[in-house]
Write an enzyme that holds these catalytic residues in place. Structure first.
Site, PDB file in Angstrom:
ATOM      1  N   ASN A  33       0.872  -1.180   0.000  1.00  0.00           N
ATOM      2  CA  ASN A  33       0.000   0.000   0.000  1.00  0.00           C
ATOM      3  C   ASN A  33       0.908   1.230   0.000  1.00  0.00           C
ATOM      4  OD1 ASN A  33      -1.772   2.060   0.564  1.00  0.00           O
ATOM      5  ND2 ASN A  33      -2.337   1.334   2.613  1.00  0.00           N
TER       6      ASN A  33
ATOM      7  N   LYS B 162       0.158   4.226  -0.090  1.00  0.00           N
ATOM      8  CA  LYS B 162      -0.462   5.393   0.544  1.00  0.00           C
ATOM      9  C   LYS B 162      -0.261   6.617  -0.369  1.00  0.00           C
ATOM     10  CE  LYS B 162      -0.050   3.089   4.925  1.00  0.00           C
ATOM     11  NZ  LYS B 162       0.131   3.134   6.361  1.00  0.00           N
TER      12      LYS B 162
ATOM     13  N   HIS C 162      -9.362   0.806   5.451  1.00  0.00           N
ATOM     14  CA  HIS C 162      -8.041   1.012   6.072  1.00  0.00           C
ATOM     15  C   HIS C 162      -8.201   1.942   7.272  1.00  0.00           C
ATOM     16  CE1 HIS C 162      -3.912   2.266   6.682  1.00  0.00           C
ATOM     17  NE2 HIS C 162      -3.557   1.174   6.017  1.00  0.00           N
TER      18      HIS C 162
ATOM     19  N   GLU D 293      -6.517   4.351   8.348  1.00  0.00           N
ATOM     20  CA  GLU D 293      -6.294   5.780   8.099  1.00  0.00           C
ATOM     21  C   GLU D 293      -7.554   6.420   7.522  1.00  0.00           C
ATOM     22  OE1 GLU D 293      -2.648   5.337   5.885  1.00  0.00           O
ATOM     23  OE2 GLU D 293      -1.613   4.824   7.753  1.00  0.00           O
TER      24      GLU D 293
ATOM     25  N   GLU E 151      -4.909  -5.031  10.932  1.00  0.00           N
ATOM     26  CA  GLU E 151      -3.908  -3.991  11.133  1.00  0.00           C
ATOM     27  C   GLU E 151      -4.194  -3.270  12.451  1.00  0.00           C
ATOM     28  OE1 GLU E 151      -2.021  -2.561   7.046  1.00  0.00           O
ATOM     29  OE2 GLU E 151      -3.603  -1.263   7.766  1.00  0.00           O
TER      30      GLU E 151
ATOM     31  N   GLY F 100       2.918   2.160  10.974  1.00  0.00           N
ATOM     32  CA  GLY F 100       3.865   3.260  10.806  1.00  0.00           C
ATOM     33  C   GLY F 100       4.600   3.633  12.077  1.00  0.00           C
TER      34      GLY F 100
ATOM     35  N   SER G 156       3.938  -2.255  10.433  1.00  0.00           N
ATOM     36  CA  SER G 156       5.395  -2.289  10.606  1.00  0.00           C
ATOM     37  C   SER G 156       6.024  -3.628  10.236  1.00  0.00           C
ATOM     38  CB  SER G 156       5.764  -1.882  12.040  1.00  0.00           C
ATOM     39  OG  SER G 156       5.314  -0.567  12.306  1.00  0.00           O
TER      40      SER G 156
HETATM   41  P1  13P Z   1       3.395   0.301   7.781  1.00  0.00           P
HETATM   42  O1  13P Z   1       3.880  -0.982   7.155  1.00  0.00           O
HETATM   43  O2  13P Z   1       4.137   1.513   7.274  1.00  0.00           O
HETATM   44  O3  13P Z   1       3.342   0.210   9.272  1.00  0.00           O
HETATM   45  O4  13P Z   1       1.891   0.515   7.272  1.00  0.00           O
HETATM   46  C1  13P Z   1       1.000  -0.543   7.350  1.00  0.00           C
HETATM   47  C2  13P Z   1      -0.215  -0.178   6.605  1.00  0.00           C
HETATM   48  O5  13P Z   1      -0.978   0.681   7.002  1.00  0.00           O
HETATM   49  C3  13P Z   1      -0.478  -0.883   5.339  1.00  0.00           C
HETATM   50  O6  13P Z   1      -1.768  -0.644   4.880  1.00  0.00           O
END
Ligand code: 13P
Length: 271
Positions: free
Chosen positions: A34, A36, A120, A122, A192, A198, A233
């Site tokens: 992803n 982002k 997701h 976010e 997640e 992150g 992560s």
């Molecule tokens: P990270 O791997 O940067 O922690 O992000 C995970 C994520 O949100 C994937 O959709």
């Protein structure tokens, strides 16, 4: 890969059984990158070129890359001739019409996109997407034959209050109530934990397995068939340990998907 074995966890970690993968596991592992809101035409071209060069021929795992909307056509084009597929990071819950700024599932299918990340954390947090909107996005995605990657996960507060499974159940139930469970044969789930995204903090194998086992139980009869990814992560250095766990069928990657070497190392660990 670790050899198949049962490990009993210390009582302090609860009663989760950590079962590593048996060689006859039927679910094929899946790694999803992803991106982002990162990249541009030039950077993407270099990244996609390095990834396709490193992932040629037959492989024992599936790989999907989810760029931002404007780069979906570029990604589909760069990945043509490779086994890597393209996904989107979200989709409209509406079919078509006067919804300025939205992108429909049919448009994504038209561009040869195959997967859509739905719900997701976010988007749930920053765009205030409700469980019901997430369920509608799931409907739209499957309506045009795309595969939803439905994300669920608890906040740090929920985890610390011991309510993480309640949150996961609520997020899943909203979709089950709308579409039932049978359609999950053509879907992927991703766990997640918000506190692991992150942050450099990964769920421990016991924490991840507990939730993945719980999600399988919620799916009922389909529980053993549906792929459930872990995200938060995941990096090359911890991927192999996570992938060895019986109920983890791959990863949803953020940061690690922006670096070709790191991404390929994780894809290879999934095979
Ligand atoms: P990270 O791997 O940067 O922690 O992000 C995970 C994520 O949100 C994937 O959709």
């Amino acid at each position: 890969m670790l050899k198949s074995s049962w490990l009993r966890l210390a009582p302090a970690l609860g009663e989760v059984l950590l079962l590593t993968k048996a060689s006859n596991t039927k679910r094929r592992q899946l790694v999803v990158g992803n991106w982002k809101m990162n990249g541009d035409l030039r950077e993407n071209a270099a990244l996609l070129k390095a990834i396709t060069a490193g992932w040629q021929g037959q492989h024992g795992a599936d790989v999907v890359i989810c760029p931002p909307f404007p780069y979906i056509a570029q990604t589909v084009d760069a990945l043509s001739g490779s086994s890597i597929m393209t996904g989107a990071q979200t989709v409209s819950e509406q079919e078509k019409g006067a919804y300025t700024g939205e992108v429909s599932a049919a448009m994504l299918a038209d561009l040869n996109c195959k997967f859509v990340i739905i719900g997701h954390n976010e988007r749930r947090r920053m765009q205030r997407e409700s469980d019901q909107q997430v369920a509608e996005k799931f409907v739209q995605t499957q309506r045009v034959g795309l595969i939803p990657i439905l994300c669920v996960g608890e906040s740090l507060d929920d985890r610390e209050a011991g309510k993480h499974l309640q949150t996961i159940a609520r997020q899943l139930d909203a979709v089950f109530e709308r579409v039932g469970k049978a359609v999950f044969s053509d879907a992927v789930l991703a766990y997640e934990p918000v506190w692991a995204v992150g942050t450099g903090k990964t769920a421990t194998p016991a924490q991840a397995e507990e939730v993945h086992q719980f999600m399988r139980a919620q799916l009922g009869e389909l529980g053993e068939k549906v792929r459930i990814l872990y995200g938060g992560s995941v990096k090359a250095h911890n991927a192999e340990q996570l992938f060895a766990l019986a109920d983890i069928d791959g990863a949803l990657l953020g940061g690690a998907s922006l670096d070709a070497d790191e991404f390929l190392a994780i894809c290879k660990a999934a095979e």
